[in-house]
Scaffold this motif. Sequence first.
Motif: not given
Length: 234
Positions: A117-133
């Motif tokens: 999947m391609t989307g947008e997830w914000v990782s609570m633990y380190d604040g990183e924004t990720v676009t690849a599942s």
Amino acid sequence: MRAPRLLLVLPLVFAASCSDLSGLADDASSGAPAGSGTQVSDEFSDTAPFTVTVDPADLTAAIEALEVAAERDGGYDRSLFPHWKDDDGNGCDARDDVLVKQDRTGALSEADCDAAMTGEWVSMYDGETVTASGDIDIDHFVPLKEAWGSGAVDWTTEDRQVYANWQENNWHLIAVTASSNRSKSDQDPAEWMPEDEAVWCAYVWAWVEVKTEWRLSVDEAEKTALLDYTASAC
């Protein structure tokens, strides 16, 4: 936007050494009890897939209400928690369901399951924004081994499967970077906290909420850490 709601009704009612799945809550409570200042919703915040405004006194009381007991880690095996199942029968396993639900673009659907999947997830633990599942792990907020040692050792396999795939809120299973999830591993707050100190209060709240919802105990060091972080971060 939905009105914020306070802690969910307990999803499981345990009796002695086994659980009763008929005790699963059908509905979440709406509104906060009189005198409570803590509010929570499944709306995304800047850094988490939920929003919570914590009353430190409420959180302290919730920590004090948890059973204190030594962990019983013997016999743990991850396979005892059948996970990434399609318990709701929608064609997506629990991992894919969480990826779709916590994607911030809103463009993903059940049709995207079983593929990258391609989307947008914000990782609570380190604040990183990720676009690849593929760069995302779905973390059990209270890890499976921690749950086992805190009471799930006494559950049935069926009940452990419910726990492993539970999606009735956005803080039981959470999409985070693979690196931060593996850094956390199965550690409790006495041993590990997120890199982003700004989320420490919400992290402690969610940890205590899961422990409370599932009637899981805490050990002495864990309880002390939870109280200390509440005092310093909330």
